[in-house]
Scaffold this motif. Structure first.
Motif, PDB file in Angstrom:
ATOM      1  N   PRO A 145       0.827  -1.207   0.000  1.00 20.22           N
ATOM      2  CA  PRO A 145       0.000   0.000   0.000  1.00 20.22           C
ATOM      3  C   PRO A 145       0.859   1.254   0.000  1.00 20.22           C
ATOM      4  O   PRO A 145       1.897   1.313   0.650  1.00 20.22           O
ATOM      5  N   ALA A 146       0.407   2.246  -0.735  1.00 14.03           N
ATOM      6  CA  ALA A 146       1.126   3.514  -0.839  1.00 14.03           C
ATOM      7  C   ALA A 146       0.498   4.551   0.076  1.00 14.03           C
ATOM      8  O   ALA A 146      -0.647   4.407   0.508  1.00 14.03           O
ATOM      9  N   GLU A 147       1.267   5.576   0.354  1.00 15.06           N
ATOM     10  CA  GLU A 147       0.784   6.709   1.127  1.00 15.06           C
ATOM     11  C   GLU A 147       1.037   7.961   0.294  1.00 15.06           C
ATOM     12  O   GLU A 147       2.151   8.183  -0.162  1.00 15.06           O
ATOM     13  N   VAL A 148      -0.013   8.759   0.086  1.00 17.29           N
ATOM     14  CA  VAL A 148       0.080   9.954  -0.744  1.00 17.29           C
ATOM     15  C   VAL A 148      -0.205  11.171   0.126  1.00 17.29           C
ATOM     16  O   VAL A 148      -1.158  11.169   0.907  1.00 17.29           O
ATOM     17  N   LEU A 149       0.605  12.207  -0.022  1.00 17.21           N
ATOM     18  CA  LEU A 149       0.462  13.424   0.769  1.00 17.21           C
ATOM     19  C   LEU A 149      -0.305  14.485  -0.007  1.00 17.21           C
ATOM     20  O   LEU A 149      -0.017  14.746  -1.175  1.00 17.21           O
ATOM     21  N   ASP A 176      -4.638   2.052  -0.548  1.00 14.95           N
ATOM     22  CA  ASP A 176      -3.685   3.143  -0.327  1.00 14.95           C
ATOM     23  C   ASP A 176      -4.266   4.165   0.638  1.00 14.95           C
ATOM     24  O   ASP A 176      -5.475   4.250   0.830  1.00 14.95           O
ATOM     25  N   THR A 177      -3.373   4.952   1.221  1.00 13.18           N
ATOM     26  CA  THR A 177      -3.760   5.950   2.217  1.00 13.18           C
ATOM     27  C   THR A 177      -3.418   7.345   1.720  1.00 13.18           C
ATOM     28  O   THR A 177      -2.344   7.561   1.164  1.00 13.18           O
ATOM     29  N   VAL A 178      -4.329   8.274   1.942  1.00 17.03           N
ATOM     30  CA  VAL A 178      -4.054   9.685   1.694  1.00 17.03           C
ATOM     31  C   VAL A 178      -3.839  10.340   3.052  1.00 17.03           C
ATOM     32  O   VAL A 178      -4.606  10.117   3.992  1.00 17.03           O
ATOM     33  N   VAL A 179      -2.765  11.132   3.139  1.00 15.46           N
ATOM     34  CA  VAL A 179      -2.461  11.892   4.348  1.00 15.46           C
ATOM     35  C   VAL A 179      -2.575  13.363   3.992  1.00 15.46           C
ATOM     36  O   VAL A 179      -1.891  13.836   3.076  1.00 15.46           O
ATOM     37  N   TRP A 180      -3.447  14.077   4.685  1.00 12.57           N
ATOM     38  CA  TRP A 180      -3.596  15.520   4.499  1.00 12.57           C
ATOM     39  C   TRP A 180      -2.823  16.206   5.606  1.00 12.57           C
ATOM     40  O   TRP A 180      -2.948  15.846   6.777  1.00 12.57           O
ATOM     41  N   GLU A 181      -2.004  17.196   5.242  1.00 14.50           N
ATOM     42  CA  GLU A 181      -1.205  17.923   6.221  1.00 14.50           C
ATOM     43  C   GLU A 181      -1.407  19.421   6.058  1.00 14.50           C
ATOM     44  O   GLU A 181      -1.310  19.945   4.948  1.00 14.50           O
ATOM     45  N   THR A 182      -1.668  20.107   7.166  1.00 13.56           N
ATOM     46  CA  THR A 182      -1.751  21.562   7.154  1.00 13.56           C
ATOM     47  C   THR A 182      -0.325  22.098   7.163  1.00 13.56           C
ATOM     48  O   THR A 182       0.400  21.911   8.133  1.00 13.56           O
ATOM     49  N   VAL A 183       0.070  22.739   6.063  1.00  8.43           N
ATOM     50  CA  VAL A 183       1.454  23.201   5.912  1.00  8.43           C
ATOM     51  C   VAL A 183       1.617  24.686   6.206  1.00  8.43           C
ATOM     52  O   VAL A 183       2.734  25.186   6.220  1.00  8.43           O
ATOM     53  N   GLY A 184       0.534  25.382   6.452  1.00 10.85           N
ATOM     54  CA  GLY A 184       0.612  26.807   6.765  1.00 10.85           C
ATOM     55  C   GLY A 184       0.134  27.068   8.181  1.00 10.85           C
ATOM     56  O   GLY A 184       0.179  26.192   9.045  1.00 10.85           O
ATOM     57  N   PHE A 200     -14.056  18.308   0.860  1.00  8.34           N
ATOM     58  CA  PHE A 200     -13.925  19.752   1.001  1.00  8.34           C
ATOM     59  C   PHE A 200     -13.424  20.101   2.392  1.00  8.34           C
ATOM     60  O   PHE A 200     -13.393  19.265   3.296  1.00  8.34           O
ATOM     61  N   CYS A 201     -13.067  21.364   2.559  1.00 10.92           N
ATOM     62  CA  CYS A 201     -12.705  21.938   3.850  1.00 10.92           C
ATOM     63  C   CYS A 201     -13.924  22.737   4.323  1.00 10.92           C
ATOM     64  O   CYS A 201     -14.393  23.627   3.605  1.00 10.92           O
ATOM     65  N   ILE A 202     -14.429  22.423   5.501  1.00 14.11           N
ATOM     66  CA  ILE A 202     -15.674  23.049   5.969  1.00 14.11           C
ATOM     67  C   ILE A 202     -15.614  24.579   5.951  1.00 14.11           C
ATOM     68  O   ILE A 202     -16.467  25.211   5.331  1.00 14.11           O
ATOM     69  N   PRO A 203     -14.627  25.238   6.596  1.00 19.27           N
ATOM     70  CA  PRO A 203     -14.690  26.703   6.614  1.00 19.27           C
ATOM     71  C   PRO A 203     -14.316  27.363   5.291  1.00 19.27           C
ATOM     72  O   PRO A 203     -14.573  28.547   5.098  1.00 19.27           O
ATOM     73  N   HIS A 204     -13.727  26.609   4.361  1.00 20.71           N
ATOM     74  CA  HIS A 204     -13.255  27.198   3.097  1.00 20.71           C
ATOM     75  C   HIS A 204     -13.875  26.489   1.893  1.00 20.71           C
ATOM     76  O   HIS A 204     -13.287  26.455   0.809  1.00 20.71           O
ATOM     77  N   GLU A 205     -15.073  25.957   2.067  1.00 18.49           N
ATOM     78  CA  GLU A 205     -15.715  25.120   1.051  1.00 18.49           C
ATOM     79  C   GLU A 205     -15.912  25.822  -0.291  1.00 18.49           C
ATOM     80  O   GLU A 205     -15.915  25.173  -1.336  1.00 18.49           O
ATOM     81  N   SER A 206     -16.049  27.131  -0.291  1.00 15.21           N
ATOM     82  CA  SER A 206     -16.311  27.837  -1.546  1.00 15.21           C
ATOM     83  C   SER A 206     -15.178  27.675  -2.563  1.00 15.21           C
ATOM     84  O   SER A 206     -15.411  27.824  -3.761  1.00 15.21           O
ATOM     85  N   GLY A 207     -13.979  27.336  -2.126  1.00 17.95           N
ATOM     86  CA  GLY A 207     -12.883  27.174  -3.073  1.00 17.95           C
ATOM     87  C   GLY A 207     -11.937  26.040  -2.755  1.00 17.95           C
ATOM     88  O   GLY A 207     -11.103  25.669  -3.565  1.00 17.95           O
ATOM     89  N   MET A 208     -12.080  25.463  -1.557  1.00 19.09           N
ATOM     90  CA  MET A 208     -11.132  24.431  -1.128  1.00 19.09           C
ATOM     91  C   MET A 208     -11.803  23.065  -1.201  1.00 19.09           C
ATOM     92  O   MET A 208     -12.394  22.586  -0.233  1.00 19.09           O
ATOM     93  N   VAL A 209     -11.705  22.459  -2.406  1.00 19.23           N
ATOM     94  CA  VAL A 209     -12.291  21.155  -2.663  1.00 19.23           C
ATOM     95  C   VAL A 209     -11.249  20.282  -3.334  1.00 19.23           C
ATOM     96  O   VAL A 209     -10.308  20.765  -3.954  1.00 19.23           O
ATOM     97  N   GLY A 210     -11.436  18.978  -3.214  1.00 23.54           N
ATOM     98  CA  GLY A 210     -10.505  18.054  -3.834  1.00 23.54           C
ATOM     99  C   GLY A 210     -11.207  16.755  -4.180  1.00 23.54           C
ATOM    100  O   GLY A 210     -12.372  16.540  -3.830  1.00 23.54           O
ATOM    101  N   THR A 211     -10.458  15.871  -4.845  1.00 22.36           N
ATOM    102  CA  THR A 211     -10.987  14.569  -5.241  1.00 22.36           C
ATOM    103  C   THR A 211      -9.911  13.514  -5.091  1.00 22.36           C
ATOM    104  O   THR A 211      -8.763  13.727  -5.500  1.00 22.36           O
ATOM    105  N   VAL A 212     -10.288  12.387  -4.528  1.00 22.64           N
ATOM    106  CA  VAL A 212      -9.433  11.198  -4.502  1.00 22.64           C
ATOM    107  C   VAL A 212     -10.059  10.204  -5.478  1.00 22.64           C
ATOM    108  O   VAL A 212     -11.248   9.905  -5.379  1.00 22.64           O
ATOM    109  N   VAL A 213      -9.265   9.740  -6.434  1.00 21.29           N
ATOM    110  CA  VAL A 213      -9.714   8.734  -7.400  1.00 21.29           C
ATOM    111  C   VAL A 213      -9.024   7.421  -7.036  1.00 21.29           C
ATOM    112  O   VAL A 213      -7.795   7.340  -7.027  1.00 21.29           O
ATOM    113  N   VAL A 214      -9.820   6.420  -6.722  1.00 16.90           N
ATOM    114  CA  VAL A 214      -9.295   5.108  -6.319  1.00 16.90           C
ATOM    115  C   VAL A 214      -9.545   4.130  -7.458  1.00 16.90           C
ATOM    116  O   VAL A 214     -10.691   3.911  -7.861  1.00 16.90           O
ATOM    117  N   GLU A 215      -8.477   3.564  -7.979  1.00 18.36           N
ATOM    118  CA  GLU A 215      -8.576   2.640  -9.114  1.00 18.36           C
ATOM    119  C   GLU A 215      -8.219   1.236  -8.691  1.00 18.36           C
ATOM    120  O   GLU A 215      -7.472   1.013  -7.798  1.00 18.36           O
TER     121      GLU A 215
END
Length: 141
Positions: A35-39, A59-67, A126-141
């Motif tokens: 299994p892979a881990e994606v940041l 596989d695992t996705v890891v989300w990190e707050t970098v700011g 999405f990110c709850i407080p920033h939903e108007s522009g902070m969205v993403g997608t994970v595609v699992v194949e």
């Protein structure tokens, strides 16, 4: 002169045989894959970077707050693939519970949230407080 066997010489990488490499076999072995881990970075510019990731089942996705701005990761529950597990930072069971409990479940500066994906398909989030522009997608194949 010290006598050494051919096996000792080949093992030491000092003698090659016709058709054989004298390279260390361990250095050229094909690694096994697991299994892979994606940041995915969550930035102060209110973006998931990258916005879309493609992974394999297990596989695992890891989300990190970098700011310095806290974020959340919350699946759009109605858009999950059939049979897929809901996911949200804070480990909420539903999208409604995640939305209603924010800022509980937020991922602060330098913190991470991880989820392992077991069902193929597309997972919009999405990110709850920033939903108007902070969205993403994970595609699992």
């Amino acid at each position: 002169m010290q006598r050494r066997t051919l096996l000792q010489l080949v093992g030491a990488g000092t003698v090659g045989l016709a058709g054989c490499s004298d390279a260390d076999p361990a250095a050229t072995a094909t690694p096994t894959t697991g299994p892979a881990e994606v940041l995915v970075e969550m930035t102060d510019s209110l973006k998931f970077v990258p916005e879309t990731v493609e992974i394999g089942v297990g596989d695992t996705v890891v989300w990190e707050t970098v700011g310095s701005v806290a974020h959340s990761v919350t699946a759009y529950e109605s858009d999950l693939p059939e049979g897929a597990a809901f996911f949200a930072s804070g480990e909420f069971d539903t999208e409604s519970a995640a939305r209603g409990s924010y800022p509980d479940g937020s991922v602060g500066p330098g913190e991470t949230y991880a989820h392992t994906f077991e069902t193929p398909g597309e997972y919009p989030y999405f990110c709850i407080p920033h939903e108007s522009g902070m969205v993403g997608t994970v595609v699992v194949e």
